[in-house]
Design a protein around this motif. Structure first.
Motif, PDB file in Angstrom:
ATOM      1  N   LEU A 159      -6.611   2.826   2.833  1.00 42.68           N
ATOM      2  CA  LEU A 159      -5.780   3.298   1.766  1.00 42.68           C
ATOM      3  C   LEU A 159      -6.500   4.054   0.474  1.00 42.68           C
ATOM      4  CD1 LEU A 159      -3.185   3.695   0.527  1.00 42.68           C
ATOM      5  CD2 LEU A 159      -2.808   1.434  -0.319  1.00 42.68           C
ATOM      6  N   ASP A 160      -7.723   3.307   0.240  1.00 39.29           N
ATOM      7  CA  ASP A 160      -8.741   3.747  -0.895  1.00 39.29           C
ATOM      8  C   ASP A 160      -9.243   5.141  -0.517  1.00 39.29           C
ATOM      9  OD1 ASP A 160     -10.702   3.408  -2.900  1.00 39.29           O
ATOM     10  OD2 ASP A 160     -12.015   3.642  -1.465  1.00 39.29           O
ATOM     11  N   ALA A 161      -9.407   5.534   0.683  1.00 38.02           N
ATOM     12  CA  ALA A 161      -9.905   6.828   1.044  1.00 38.02           C
ATOM     13  C   ALA A 161      -8.566   7.833   1.032  1.00 38.02           C
ATOM     14  CB  ALA A 161     -10.473   6.781   2.562  1.00 38.02           C
ATOM     15  N   ARG A 162      -7.468   7.567   1.202  1.00 41.65           N
ATOM     16  CA  ARG A 162      -6.359   8.316   0.823  1.00 41.65           C
ATOM     17  C   ARG A 162      -5.977   8.569  -0.572  1.00 41.65           C
ATOM     18  NH1 ARG A 162      -3.911   5.446   4.940  1.00 41.65           N
ATOM     19  NH2 ARG A 162      -2.091   4.351   3.613  1.00 41.65           N
ATOM     20  N   VAL A 163      -6.441   7.485  -1.440  1.00 41.98           N
ATOM     21  CA  VAL A 163      -6.132   7.695  -2.743  1.00 41.98           C
ATOM     22  C   VAL A 163      -7.233   8.746  -3.251  1.00 41.98           C
ATOM     23  CG1 VAL A 163      -6.391   6.630  -5.050  1.00 41.98           C
ATOM     24  CG2 VAL A 163      -4.822   5.364  -3.000  1.00 41.98           C
ATOM     25  N   ARG A 164      -8.553   8.359  -2.913  1.00 40.56           N
ATOM     26  CA  ARG A 164      -9.672   9.062  -3.602  1.00 40.56           C
ATOM     27  C   ARG A 164      -9.462  10.493  -3.036  1.00 40.56           C
ATOM     28  NH1 ARG A 164     -14.846   6.373  -4.915  1.00 40.56           N
ATOM     29  NH2 ARG A 164     -14.199   4.119  -4.670  1.00 40.56           N
ATOM     30  N   ALA A 165      -9.112  10.873  -2.054  1.00 42.08           N
ATOM     31  CA  ALA A 165      -8.685  12.273  -1.451  1.00 42.08           C
ATOM     32  C   ALA A 165      -7.615  12.960  -2.189  1.00 42.08           C
ATOM     33  CB  ALA A 165      -8.495  12.280  -0.074  1.00 42.08           C
ATOM     34  N   ALA A 166      -6.601  11.923  -2.511  1.00 37.77           N
ATOM     35  CA  ALA A 166      -5.623  12.519  -3.305  1.00 37.77           C
ATOM     36  C   ALA A 166      -5.924  13.059  -4.848  1.00 37.77           C
ATOM     37  CB  ALA A 166      -4.394  11.686  -3.353  1.00 37.77           C
ATOM     38  N   LEU A 167      -6.760  12.153  -5.276  1.00 33.75           N
ATOM     39  CA  LEU A 167      -7.186  12.233  -6.838  1.00 33.75           C
ATOM     40  C   LEU A 167      -7.986  13.458  -6.724  1.00 33.75           C
ATOM     41  CD1 LEU A 167      -7.789   8.615  -7.688  1.00 33.75           C
ATOM     42  CD2 LEU A 167      -6.035  10.308  -8.667  1.00 33.75           C
ATOM     43  N   ASN A 200       1.783  -0.586 -12.170  1.00 31.00           N
ATOM     44  CA  ASN A 200       1.146  -1.329 -10.778  1.00 31.00           C
ATOM     45  C   ASN A 200       2.106  -1.328  -9.657  1.00 31.00           C
ATOM     46  OD1 ASN A 200      -0.723  -4.247 -11.534  1.00 31.00           O
ATOM     47  ND2 ASN A 200       0.202  -3.026 -13.314  1.00 31.00           N
ATOM     48  N   ALA A 201       1.787  -0.988  -8.409  1.00 31.01           N
ATOM     49  CA  ALA A 201       2.605  -0.892  -7.297  1.00 31.01           C
ATOM     50  C   ALA A 201       2.209  -2.039  -6.306  1.00 31.01           C
ATOM     51  CB  ALA A 201       2.372   0.484  -6.517  1.00 31.01           C
ATOM     52  N   THR A 230       4.103  16.048 -16.869  1.00 27.83           N
ATOM     53  CA  THR A 230       4.546  14.696 -16.477  1.00 27.83           C
ATOM     54  C   THR A 230       3.675  14.283 -15.268  1.00 27.83           C
ATOM     55  OG1 THR A 230       6.553  14.702 -17.282  1.00 27.83           O
ATOM     56  CG2 THR A 230       6.303  13.156 -15.357  1.00 27.83           C
ATOM     57  N   PHE A 231       3.213  13.099 -15.085  1.00 27.91           N
ATOM     58  CA  PHE A 231       2.380  12.454 -13.899  1.00 27.91           C
ATOM     59  C   PHE A 231       3.080  11.165 -13.610  1.00 27.91           C
ATOM     60  CE2 PHE A 231      -0.749  10.477 -11.398  1.00 27.91           C
ATOM     61  CZ  PHE A 231      -1.363  11.395 -10.797  1.00 27.91           C
ATOM     62  N   ASP A 232       4.066  11.372 -12.461  1.00 23.59           N
ATOM     63  CA  ASP A 232       4.811  10.238 -12.186  1.00 23.59           C
ATOM     64  C   ASP A 232       4.056   9.325 -11.277  1.00 23.59           C
ATOM     65  OD1 ASP A 232       6.534   8.657 -10.671  1.00 23.59           O
ATOM     66  OD2 ASP A 232       8.319   9.718 -11.423  1.00 23.59           O
ATOM     67  N   VAL A 233       3.656   8.374 -11.490  1.00 23.20           N
ATOM     68  CA  VAL A 233       2.572   7.542 -10.826  1.00 23.20           C
ATOM     69  C   VAL A 233       3.298   6.931  -9.479  1.00 23.20           C
ATOM     70  CG1 VAL A 233       1.212   5.431 -10.786  1.00 23.20           C
ATOM     71  CG2 VAL A 233       1.009   6.850 -12.822  1.00 23.20           C
ATOM     72  N   ARG A 234       4.650   6.501  -9.739  1.00 23.86           N
ATOM     73  CA  ARG A 234       5.068   6.019  -8.497  1.00 23.86           C
ATOM     74  C   ARG A 234       5.500   6.996  -7.479  1.00 23.86           C
ATOM     75  NH1 ARG A 234      10.242   1.852  -8.110  1.00 23.86           N
ATOM     76  NH2 ARG A 234      10.436   1.794  -5.736  1.00 23.86           N
ATOM     77  N   LEU A 290       2.079   7.697  -5.805  1.00 22.67           N
ATOM     78  CA  LEU A 290       1.668   6.825  -4.589  1.00 22.67           C
ATOM     79  C   LEU A 290       2.474   6.811  -3.595  1.00 22.67           C
ATOM     80  CD1 LEU A 290       0.762   3.804  -7.034  1.00 22.67           C
ATOM     81  CD2 LEU A 290      -0.813   5.051  -5.708  1.00 22.67           C
ATOM     82  N   GLU A 291       3.732   7.011  -3.769  1.00 17.73           N
ATOM     83  CA  GLU A 291       4.818   6.958  -2.610  1.00 17.73           C
ATOM     84  C   GLU A 291       4.444   8.154  -1.674  1.00 17.73           C
ATOM     85  OE1 GLU A 291       8.619   4.960  -4.327  1.00 17.73           O
ATOM     86  OE2 GLU A 291       8.567   7.075  -4.637  1.00 17.73           O
ATOM     87  N   ALA A 292       3.718   9.074  -1.904  1.00 23.00           N
ATOM     88  CA  ALA A 292       3.168  10.337  -1.050  1.00 23.00           C
ATOM     89  C   ALA A 292       2.347   9.815  -0.204  1.00 23.00           C
ATOM     90  CB  ALA A 292       2.620  11.515  -1.772  1.00 23.00           C
ATOM     91  N   LEU A 293       1.438   8.617  -0.545  1.00 20.22           N
ATOM     92  CA  LEU A 293       0.337   8.105   0.183  1.00 20.22           C
ATOM     93  C   LEU A 293       0.738   6.902   1.105  1.00 20.22           C
ATOM     94  CD1 LEU A 293      -2.398   8.539  -2.462  1.00 20.22           C
ATOM     95  CD2 LEU A 293      -1.664  10.095  -1.042  1.00 20.22           C
ATOM     96  N   THR A 294       1.760   6.117   0.492  1.00 20.68           N
ATOM     97  CA  THR A 294       2.004   4.875   1.180  1.00 20.68           C
ATOM     98  C   THR A 294       3.262   4.309   0.721  1.00 20.68           C
ATOM     99  OG1 THR A 294       1.242   2.411   1.563  1.00 20.68           O
ATOM    100  CG2 THR A 294       1.024   3.610  -0.675  1.00 20.68           C
ATOM    101  N   PRO A 295       3.982   3.698   1.497  1.00 23.19           N
ATOM    102  CA  PRO A 295       5.544   3.048   1.011  1.00 23.19           C
ATOM    103  C   PRO A 295       4.964   2.246  -0.015  1.00 23.19           C
ATOM    104  CG  PRO A 295       5.266   2.833   3.562  1.00 23.19           C
ATOM    105  CD  PRO A 295       3.816   3.336   2.921  1.00 23.19           C
ATOM    106  N   VAL A 296       5.909   2.224  -1.147  1.00 23.36           N
ATOM    107  CA  VAL A 296       5.967   1.355  -2.348  1.00 23.36           C
ATOM    108  C   VAL A 296       7.159   0.482  -2.067  1.00 23.36           C
ATOM    109  CG1 VAL A 296       5.965   1.270  -4.883  1.00 23.36           C
ATOM    110  CG2 VAL A 296       4.532   2.835  -3.678  1.00 23.36           C
TER     111      VAL A 296
END
Length: 265
Positions: free
Chosen positions: A14-22, A85-86, A60-64, A67-73
């Motif tokens: 998941l960290d790899a996906r978050v980093r790539a998305a950022l 927080n998710a 607007t940057f909708d955090v939820r 994140l939902e594009a990367l993993t179920p929340v």
């Protein structure tokens, strides 16, 4: 696979996906990771934590949704400190601050504990973030410099707690005791030389701290019926740590606090 049945595989993926998305998000100009995962102290119960610094015209940057594009929340909330927080499957928590990159300069006020620029840095369009992280790494921490302020705050919470306890507000006195315990734990860690987790001394406390320190802390963990004894113990520990660390405690205040706990007990 359940998060609790394995190691850090889920965190790493998941960290790899978050980093790539950022890195790929054009609205994000700078990004970093922080916390136990980049410190190398994480286990399968640990969180993932990030800061995303956005272009001022990013909109607007909708955090939820991001994140939902990367993993179920499963759950999402902005906590008491304003941090999104998710909770994702496996009870894995993600913290993601998303702020304007005009706040990059605020990093100079961060404490310099556990700063690892090479592990933390995710995206840095102009080198500003690396410069800030390297400055924090050099800054480090000086726990002894904070000791007197910690003691002063402890005396304030003790006075507050003893006053409401004398009034009969036992629930309130119990809540205020948390602040006393937190400050005393940090002072005790300083006095015993265990300052590796200065900002969060309760982290892995059972594994890191000496038994005598943990036993003294245990005496402050009570229910509503044990408040008088807990405040007596807290005041005694405060006075001990003040002397051991060569700190300044007003003698007249200490005398009044001792009178208050004797009267209460």
């Amino acid at each position: 696979m359940s998060l609790h049945s394995g190691g850090l595989e889920r965190h790493r993926a998941l960290d790899a996906r978050v980093r790539a998305a950022l890195r790929s998000d054009t609205r994000v100009t700078h990004a970093l990771a922080y916390g136990s995962f980049v410190q190398g102290t994480a286990d399968r119960f640990s969180d993932l934590e990030y800061w995303a610094f956005l272009h001022p015209q990013a909109g607007t940057f909708d955090v939820r949704s991001w994140l939902e594009a990367l993993t179920p929340v499963q759950h999402f909330v902005v906590n008491e400190f304003g941090t999104p927080n998710a909770v994702v499957p496996g009870l894995l928590r993600i913290e993601l601050h998303a702020v304007s990159n005009t706040q990059l300069a605020d990093l100079r006020h961060w404490p310099g504990e556990h700063i690892f620029p090479d592990r933390m840095l995710i995206k840095d369009q102009d080198g500003q973030l690396l410069e800030q992280l390297e400055a924090l790494e050099k800054k480090g921490l000086n726990p002894a410099r904070e000791a007197q302020a910690l003691l002063d705050r402890t005396l304030n919470w003790l006075t507050f707690g003893l006053n409401v306890l004398a009034r009969g507000e036992r629930i309130r006195a119990l809540e205020l005791l948390w602040w006393v315990r937190a400050n005393l734990l940090r002072l005790a860690c300083l006095q015993s030389g265990h300052t590796a987790f200065w900002l969060n001394p309760s982290r892995l406390a059972e594994q890191r701290l000496p038994p005598e320190l943990l036993e003294r802390y245990r005496r402050l963990t009570v229910d509503l019926d044990g408040l008088e004894q807990a405040y007596t113990e807290a005041l005694a520990w405060t006075a001990h740590l003040s002397g051991a660390l060569a700190l300044t405690t007003p003698a007249d205040l200490l005398a009044e606090l001792r009178h208050a706990v004797q009267k209460g007990g």
